[in-house]
Design an enzyme around this catalytic site. Structure first.
Site, mmCIF file in Angstrom:
data_model
loop_
_atom_site.group_PDB
_atom_site.id
_atom_site.type_symbol
_atom_site.label_atom_id
_atom_site.label_comp_id
_atom_site.label_asym_id
_atom_site.label_seq_id
_atom_site.Cartn_x
_atom_site.Cartn_y
_atom_site.Cartn_z
ATOM 1 N N LYS A 389 -1.440 11.615 -2.438
ATOM 2 C CA LYS A 389 -0.223 12.422 -2.447
ATOM 3 C C LYS A 389 0.078 12.996 -3.823
ATOM 4 O O LYS A 389 -0.480 12.577 -4.842
ATOM 5 C CB LYS A 389 0.951 11.596 -1.910
ATOM 6 C CG LYS A 389 0.849 11.412 -0.390
ATOM 7 C CD LYS A 389 2.074 10.831 0.246
ATOM 8 C CE LYS A 389 1.922 10.898 1.777
ATOM 9 N NZ LYS A 389 3.041 10.235 2.473
ATOM 10 N N ARG A 424 -2.166 3.618 5.302
ATOM 11 C CA ARG A 424 -2.701 4.839 5.906
ATOM 12 C C ARG A 424 -3.464 5.603 4.829
ATOM 13 O O ARG A 424 -2.877 6.013 3.818
ATOM 14 C CB ARG A 424 -1.541 5.685 6.465
ATOM 15 C CG ARG A 424 -1.943 6.967 7.174
ATOM 16 C CD ARG A 424 -0.691 7.639 7.737
ATOM 17 N NE ARG A 424 -1.000 8.872 8.450
ATOM 18 C CZ ARG A 424 -1.062 10.080 7.900
ATOM 19 N NH1 ARG A 424 -0.832 10.213 6.582
ATOM 20 N NH2 ARG A 424 -1.362 11.147 8.625
#
Length: 443
Positions: A389, A424
């Site tokens: 991210k 995840r």
């Protein structure tokens, strides 16, 4: 005996045909008591509203047991389902078939633990007690409590139950499988039209250690353009079908990353097990009731607004941990009110969604505090999605999202240290090694 969660859900379904169920506790996995030559049990409690008298209530419960295949052979031995009357308002009741309050409940942790979750201050005035006590007092007064007792969550019948309070539980790996042209780091990597490339890639992901495959049909990166449910279904359904036909995926759960109830329903019909909703049911008012009716599990992620507005919604009075806890607790309660069982809810703090860099780092740093917040978020498992991210890139100075493995590894380790049950990730092989090492340290 048999599929324990399915048996309990079948019993609850039958109970709802006969009376109103007001509250349902989490389910706890417990060691057998009295007759110990059998497997572990799943136990829970529920509060019902009925005009049936105690004996008629017992008759109704025993008819449900019979319908689900209970045979009375070994006393307290293996059975598909066991339904007991613990309390009946504040009444005491004596009959050759039934004693209320249940005469043995005060010595059974597997009864008191779930009962205190829904009725902690209910008064137990039993002939087995010297004086009336609340359920909470009886639980506190238990000697030799089982410290391994944990709420359980079912991701899929294909996987072991998640024991979210077991300090030795393993961390599960959810692999990201984006069937999108515009996701922030892997857009265009997978396509439902290229089955030749898709199947070997999925096989490699499973072999690397993923037990959950999260299939996404549209990007939810900041400012992403939303597509329709119909287009999303066109992208993901062929992939779900492909995975379900692969022998190597027999022990793997399929998650679908969607906020559309129509997509959730279609994907589950094709074999998906889990719905991963970034909006926790806020972007489609039918999502929670749809998942409840399908008796499937849902990930409720914290987010504000939608992908086009979330970057402007990062003001958290009283701090990000406090506000995320409160807002996620409201979504948790909304899911329960919609009929989703407590053992079918997973929580996600929404790293990168309506949070700035400092807030993302604070959530990771204080994850355990968030998980143990007094608003009662400690029971469900937690999923953390930090992979590649933007905040990782800002900290590490790595502009290429696909090259952020080392920064991601640090966030995965922090997630596990903070109590995450599922991580995840994009890079399954590399992160599987990180998970093994972090589990060895922290679990």
């Amino acid at each position: 005996m048999g599929n324990r969660i399915a048996n309990i859900e079948a019993a609850l379904h039958e109970m709802r045909q006969r009376f109103a169920i007001r509250k349902v506790s989490p389910l706890y996995e417990t060691k057998p008591m009295y007759y110990e030559d059998q497997g572990s049990f799943i136990n829970g409690a529920c509060e019902v509203e009925t005009d049936l008298d105690p004996i008629s209530l017992l008759d109704a419960l025993q008819s449900i047991e019979d319908g689900l295949g209970r045979q009375h052979t070994i006393n307290k031995g293996p059975r598909p389902i066991d339904l007991d009357v613990l309390l009946y308002n504040k009444q005491q009741f004596q009959h050759e078939r039934l004693e209320i309050p249940h005469k043995l409940m005060h010595e059974r942790e597997f009864v008191l633990r779930p009962l205190k979750d829904i009725l902690p201050y209910a008064v137990v005035n039993s002939s087995a007690l010297q004086h009336p006590s609340t359920v909470m007092d009886l639980y506190i007064g238990l000697k030799n409590r089982d410290e391994t007792m944990s709420p359980v969550t079912e991701v899929s019948h294909r996987l072991p139950l998640i024991r979210s309070m077991d300090p030795k539980r393993p961390t599960s790996i959810m692999a990201i499988l984006n069937i999108t042209p515009d996701s922030f780091s892997d857009g265009g990597k997978f396509s439902s039209r290229d089955q030749k490339a898709l199947k070997p890639n999925i096989g490699k992901i499973i072999a690397a250690g993923a037990t959950i495959l999260d299939v996404g049909g549209q990007s939810t990166r900041p400012h992403a353009k939303l597509i329709s449910a119909e287009e999303e279904l066109e992208r993901i359904l062929p992939v779900v079908r492909t995975i379900r036909k692969m022998p190597e995926a027999d022990g793997v759960a399929i998650s679908v990353d969607t906020f559309y109830s129509e997509v959730a329903k279609g994907a589950i019909a094709e074999g998906a097990d889990l719905i991963n909703d970034i909006s926790a049911g806020q972007m489609d008012p039918n999502m929670l009731s749809t998942v409840a009716n399908l008796s499937k599990t849902i990930v409720l992620m914290h987010m504000r607004g939608d992908p086009s507005t979330m970057t402007k919604l990062t003001d958290y009075p009283h701090g990000v941990v406090e506000r995320v806890a409160q807002e996620l607790s409201l979504r948790f309660q909304a899911a329960l009110d919609a009929g989703i069982a407590p053992w079918r809810i997973i929580l996600d703090p929404g790293i990168g969604f309506a949070k700035n860099q400092d807030q993302n780092l604070e959530l990771l740093r204080r994850l355990r505090e968030l998980r143990e917040h007094p608003v009662n978020l400690s029971g469900p498992p937690w999923l953390l999605g930090t992979s590649r991210k933007g905040f990782v890139g800002k900290v590490t100075g790595v502009a290429d999202a696909a090259a952020r493995q080392f920064g991601t590894a640090a966030t995965v380790t922090a997630s596990i240290a903070g109590g995450a049950d599922i991580v995840r990730v994009h890079d399954v092989k590399e992160m599987a090694e990180v998970v093994k090492m972090a589990d060895a340290i922290y679990r």
